[in-house]
Design a protein around this motif. Structure first.
Motif, PDB file in Angstrom:
ATOM      1  N   ASP A   1       0.849  -1.183   0.000  1.00  0.00           N
ATOM      2  CA  ASP A   1       0.000   0.000   0.000  1.00  0.00           C
ATOM      3  C   ASP A   1       0.889   1.239   0.000  1.00  0.00           C
ATOM      4  O   ASP A   1       2.003   1.212   0.541  1.00  0.00           O
ATOM      5  N   PRO A   2       0.397   2.343  -0.579  1.00  0.00           N
ATOM      6  CA  PRO A   2       1.240   3.545  -0.700  1.00  0.00           C
ATOM      7  C   PRO A   2       1.875   4.010   0.601  1.00  0.00           C
ATOM      8  O   PRO A   2       3.037   4.407   0.617  1.00  0.00           O
ATOM      9  N   GLU A   3       1.148   3.918   1.715  1.00  0.00           N
ATOM     10  CA  GLU A   3       1.704   4.424   2.976  1.00  0.00           C
ATOM     11  C   GLU A   3       2.833   3.528   3.502  1.00  0.00           C
ATOM     12  O   GLU A   3       3.591   3.929   4.384  1.00  0.00           O
ATOM     13  N   MET A   4       2.917   2.306   2.985  1.00  0.00           N
ATOM     14  CA  MET A   4       3.975   1.391   3.438  1.00  0.00           C
ATOM     15  C   MET A   4       5.223   1.475   2.579  1.00  0.00           C
ATOM     16  O   MET A   4       6.274   0.949   2.959  1.00  0.00           O
ATOM     17  N   ILE A   5       5.107   2.097   1.424  1.00  0.00           N
ATOM     18  CA  ILE A   5       6.240   2.130   0.488  1.00  0.00           C
ATOM     19  C   ILE A   5       7.416   2.885   1.078  1.00  0.00           C
ATOM     20  O   ILE A   5       8.570   2.450   1.008  1.00  0.00           O
ATOM     21  N   LYS A   6       7.146   4.013   1.729  1.00  0.00           N
ATOM     22  CA  LYS A   6       8.226   4.867   2.224  1.00  0.00           C
ATOM     23  C   LYS A   6       9.107   4.137   3.232  1.00  0.00           C
ATOM     24  O   LYS A   6      10.334   4.260   3.199  1.00  0.00           O
ATOM     25  N   GLU A   7       8.495   3.350   4.123  1.00  0.00           N
ATOM     26  CA  GLU A   7       9.307   2.697   5.153  1.00  0.00           C
ATOM     27  C   GLU A   7      10.270   1.683   4.548  1.00  0.00           C
ATOM     28  O   GLU A   7      11.391   1.505   5.034  1.00  0.00           O
ATOM     29  N   VAL A   8       9.859   1.038   3.448  1.00  0.00           N
ATOM     30  CA  VAL A   8      10.759   0.087   2.779  1.00  0.00           C
ATOM     31  C   VAL A   8      11.846   0.841   2.016  1.00  0.00           C
ATOM     32  O   VAL A   8      13.023   0.485   2.072  1.00  0.00           O
ATOM     33  N   LEU A   9      11.462   1.898   1.314  1.00  0.00           N
ATOM     34  CA  LEU A   9      12.455   2.697   0.580  1.00  0.00           C
ATOM     35  C   LEU A   9      13.478   3.316   1.532  1.00  0.00           C
ATOM     36  O   LEU A   9      14.673   3.387   1.218  1.00  0.00           O
TER      37      LEU A   9
END
Length: 263
Positions: free
Chosen positions: A189-197
């Motif tokens: 989900d979009p809100e989870m992408i940042k934490e992985v990046l």
């Protein structure tokens, strides 16, 4: 997809690239039956380099990086990883896989094992590391990806972003010299992408050699030394990010960027 303008600030001065070759691919070709999926691939990756591979669906991006650790078999040409020639020799394949970590689009965690057990399984069984040492290493990397408190939970109890960070930690527990990422954020989900990046950016800042298949162009702009565009099984264009995004040479690259960036 992350907007280029929102790319996080990264201190590139700390990101040193060696003149030592990490991966050398020469005239590599691959077929699925009669379908020629990779055509005459030539690529040199230097130690500490961060390469983002992009392109339309079906262009051969994932197949390319999967060939590097023999998850896919190439039929022509040469691949050398860390000085070891990739061949049908199982010892060579095992040696290469021990030096190359991989994170997939889907996290591939064992659902019946805890997070800690997922991270210690390969070091214990493949590298023959004592359980206590493997657990200490696992906790070190779970701390690094900022989820040490999840160690005794099962994958199904974690969010998608947390599971992908576990997958990264699990790969790091094998102490790889090279990391391959195959669209690691596309199932999130979009809100989870940042934490992985953010986790991947930290790895880059520490000098990990990385090849990443992704559509996250903000990440490419922030982290990559080189962006490679593939289409129809070929490397069409490659350049450093600023030049790649601002001055693409190929019409196919221009069309792809206009579609993915929306301008």
């Amino acid at each position: 997809m992350a907007d280029i303008a929102q790319a996080p600030a990264v201190d590139r001065s700390q990101m040193k690239v060696s003149d030592e070759v990490a991966v050398q691919i020469t005239e590599m070709n691959k077929w699925y039956g009669t379908f020629h999926v990779l055509r005459d691939i030539n690529l040199t990756v230097y130690r500490g380099e961060r390469i983002v591979i992009c392109g339309p669906s079906g262009s051969g991006k994932s197949t390319l990086i999967r060939c590097i650790n023999a998850l896919e078999e190439h039929q022509a040409g040469k691949i050398t990883v860390d000085g070891t020639l990739l061949s049908s020799d199982l010892k060579n394949i095992d040696k290469i896989r021990s030096e190359v970590g991989m994170c997939f689009q889907h996290f591939n965690l064992f659902p019946h094992l805890t997070i800690l057990e997922n991270c210690t399984l390969a070091p214990i069984w493949v590298r023959k590391i004592p359980k206590k040492e493997a657990e200490e290493t696992a906790m070190h990397f779970l701390n690094k990806v900022k989820i040490p408190d999840q160690a005794n939970k099962y994958p199904g109890q974690l969010s998608g972003g947390q599971q992908q960070r576990v997958a990264i930690a699990r790969s790091l527990c094998m102490r790889p010299r090279i990391m391959l990422f195959d669209e690691p954020t596309s199932a999130l989900d979009p809100e989870m992408i940042k934490e992985v990046l953010d986790t991947m950016i930290e790895l880059a800042e520490e000098g990990m050699t990385m090849l990443c298949v992704t559509h996250e162009m903000g990440f490419a702009q922030a982290v990559a030394n080189r962006v490679i565009f593939m289409d129809q099984g070929q490397i069409v264009e490659q350049n450093e990010p600023k030049e790649f995004f601002n001055n693409p040479k190929s019409d196919r690259t221009k069309l792809f960027l206009s579609q993915i960036l929306g301008h």
